[in-house]
Enzyme design. Structure first.
Site, PDB file in Angstrom:
ATOM      1  CG  ASP A  28      -2.078   0.905   1.121  1.00 22.98           C
ATOM      2  OD1 ASP A  28      -2.309   1.453   0.021  1.00 22.98           O
ATOM      3  OD2 ASP A  28      -2.774   1.116   2.138  1.00 22.98           O
ATOM      4  N   GLY A  29       0.322   2.317  -0.561  1.00 22.30           N
ATOM      5  CA  GLY A  29       0.998   3.611  -0.487  1.00 22.30           C
ATOM      6  C   GLY A  29       1.620   4.091  -1.789  1.00 22.30           C
ATOM      7  CG  ASN A  30       2.083   1.459  -5.099  1.00 19.50           C
ATOM      8  OD1 ASN A  30       2.946   1.262  -4.259  1.00 19.50           O
ATOM      9  ND2 ASN A  30       1.596   0.504  -5.867  1.00 19.50           N
ATOM     10  NE  ARG A  41      -4.178   6.676  -7.524  1.00 22.58           N
ATOM     11  CZ  ARG A  41      -4.071   6.393  -6.232  1.00 22.58           C
ATOM     12  NH1 ARG A  41      -3.814   7.357  -5.362  1.00 22.58           N
ATOM     13  NH2 ARG A  41      -4.220   5.170  -5.806  1.00 22.58           N
ATOM     14  CG  HIS A  45       0.148   1.955  -9.261  1.00 21.54           C
ATOM     15  ND1 HIS A  45      -0.150   1.586  -7.973  1.00 21.54           N
ATOM     16  CD2 HIS A  45      -0.919   2.684  -9.684  1.00 21.54           C
ATOM     17  CE1 HIS A  45      -1.340   2.066  -7.627  1.00 21.54           C
ATOM     18  NE2 HIS A  45      -1.832   2.738  -8.650  1.00 21.54           N
ATOM     19  CG  LEU A 139       9.511 -16.961  -3.537  1.00 25.23           C
ATOM     20  CD1 LEU A 139       9.304 -16.948  -2.027  1.00 25.23           C
ATOM     21  CD2 LEU A 139       9.848 -15.550  -4.013  1.00 25.23           C
ATOM     22  NE  ARG A 202      -8.276   0.135   5.292  1.00 23.51           N
ATOM     23  CZ  ARG A 202      -7.878   1.402   5.345  1.00 23.51           C
ATOM     24  NH1 ARG A 202      -8.177   2.156   6.373  1.00 23.51           N
ATOM     25  NH2 ARG A 202      -7.164   1.916   4.360  1.00 23.51           N
TER      26      ARG A 202
HETATM   27  C1  FPP Z   1      -1.940   0.238  -3.355  1.00 24.20           C
HETATM   28  O1  FPP Z   1      -1.449   1.549  -3.441  1.00 24.20           O
HETATM   29  C2  FPP Z   1      -1.424  -0.584  -4.413  1.00 24.20           C
HETATM   30  C3  FPP Z   1      -2.184  -1.202  -5.384  1.00 24.20           C
HETATM   31  C4  FPP Z   1      -3.630  -1.069  -5.454  1.00 24.20           C
HETATM   32  C5  FPP Z   1      -1.617  -2.020  -6.418  1.00 24.20           C
HETATM   33  C6  FPP Z   1      -0.301  -2.653  -6.164  1.00 24.20           C
HETATM   34  C7  FPP Z   1       0.434  -2.675  -7.445  1.00 24.20           C
HETATM   35  C8  FPP Z   1       1.767  -2.615  -7.602  1.00 24.20           C
HETATM   36  C9  FPP Z   1       2.715  -2.650  -6.504  1.00 24.20           C
HETATM   37  C10 FPP Z   1       2.420  -2.489  -8.946  1.00 24.20           C
HETATM   38  C11 FPP Z   1       1.979  -3.379 -10.004  1.00 24.20           C
HETATM   39  C12 FPP Z   1       1.894  -4.792  -9.656  1.00 24.20           C
HETATM   40  C13 FPP Z   1       2.512  -5.777 -10.327  1.00 24.20           C
HETATM   41  C14 FPP Z   1       2.315  -7.178  -9.903  1.00 24.20           C
HETATM   42  C15 FPP Z   1       3.417  -5.505 -11.442  1.00 24.20           C
HETATM   43  P1  FPP Z   1      -2.493   2.739  -3.516  1.00 24.20           P
HETATM   44  O2  FPP Z   1      -2.628   3.139  -4.937  1.00 24.20           O
HETATM   45  O3  FPP Z   1      -3.783   2.358  -2.861  1.00 24.20           O
HETATM   46  O4  FPP Z   1      -1.762   3.848  -2.685  1.00 24.20           O
HETATM   47  P2  FPP Z   1      -2.459   5.016  -1.844  1.00 24.20           P
HETATM   48  O5  FPP Z   1      -3.223   4.360  -0.724  1.00 24.20           O
HETATM   49  O6  FPP Z   1      -1.292   5.802  -1.365  1.00 24.20           O
HETATM   50  O7  FPP Z   1      -3.334   5.764  -2.796  1.00 24.20           O
END
Ligand code: FPP
Length: 260
Positions: A28-30, A41, A45, A139, A202
């Site tokens: 989380d947190g991208n 955003r 990711h 793995l 959560r």
């Molecule tokens: C949550 O961050 C992250 C996601 C919903 C997706 C996770 C995806 C990746 C790490 C990259 C792509 C995946 C692969 C397998 C190549 P958020 O967008 O909810 O962050 P925020 O809460 O700060 O908005």
């Protein structure tokens, strides 16, 4: 060879030999990572995908058996269509670029979740990558895609109910083990460690049944910043936990019978 590398890493990072068998991560947190840098955003990711690459390699080298990553939940379909489209594109790119690296690191790819919800080209790419890595013995990397813990349990219940309906199973004979076996994670070791980045406290519909006895680690670090150093810190925290499973105290790593 693998053991030599593992021992060297344990020494380098001052880790005890006993590590979790199955680590699950809510990445989380991208979005916040990108926002802080005034970037779109998707840049967050994309940076998050780099963390995946680094940690998959490290987890494999440490001899962790399974790493399950919450890459896309059923709820994530509610995000703006543009973000969903870009996330799917990123997943496709990841699969195309990463298979070679997965093979080099002896990593077997699997998915949980409703793969049929994904665009056809992603389904095909996934099938190709899963097949290409099926023989790998290191793995197991599990991508949770269009995944919902509740949906997985519902599906398990339906399978068991069908056996009851057909007369093959009595209601009183239903066991927890049967439910565990009917879940999409049935061939994986118990999830013993859950990590969630970005500070949210959560579970977000992730592995609801499987997390029953997991140690939970929450860090404020945003997923794109969660790299080797953060993962090692998390593993150290795990090694300092007392696991009781509702019974008596066990300090992780203090009993040789736990060692693999
Ligand atoms: C949550 O961050 C992250 C996601 C919903 C997706 C996770 C995806 C990746 C790490 C990259 C792509 C995946 C692969 C397998 C190549 P958020 O967008 O909810 O962050 P925020 O809460 O700060 O908005």
């Amino acid at each position: 060879m693998q053991t030599v590398k593992k021992d060297a890493l344990l020494k380098k990072y001052h880790l005890k030999p006993v590590l979790p068998k199955h680590v699950a991560i809510i990445m989380d947190g991208n979005g916040r990572w990108a926002q802080k840098r005034h970037l779109p955003r998707i840049a967050g990711h994309r940076a998050g995908a780099h963390s995946i690459r680094e940690l998959v390699r490290l987890a494999g080298e440490l001899g962790i058996e399974a790493l399950t990553l919450y890459a896309f939940s059923t709820e994530n379909w509610k995000r703006p269509p543009q973000e969903v489209r870009l996330l799917m594109q990123l997943l496709k790119q990841y699969l195309r670029n990463e298979v070679k690296e997965l093979l080099q690191n002896n990593v077997r790819l699997q998915t949980i979740g409703n793969r049929k919800d994904l665009p056809g080209e992603i389904q095909k790419e996934l099938e190709k990558s899963i097949q290409a890595t099926a023989h790998c013995t290191g793995l197991t990397l599990v991508l949770a895609l269009s995944y919902s813990g509740r949906a997985d349990i519902t599906n398990a219940v339906k399978q068991i109910a069908a056996q009851v309906k057909s007369g093959k199973l009595k209601v009183d004979s239903i066991t927890e083990k049967m439910i565990t076996s009917a879940l999409s994670t049935s061939d994986l070791p118990e999830v013993d460690f859950l990590i969630r980045t970005s500070g949210e406290v959560r579970i977000s519909n992730f592995l609801l049944w499987e997390l029953a006895y997991s140690e939970i680690y929450i860090t404020k670090t945003l997923w794109p910043d969660f790299k080797t150093k953060s993962f090692i810190e998390a593993l150290k925290d795990f090694q300092g936990r007392q696991r009781r499973f509702g019974g008596v105290t066990n300090i992780i790593g203090s009993f040789t019978k736990w060692a693999r």
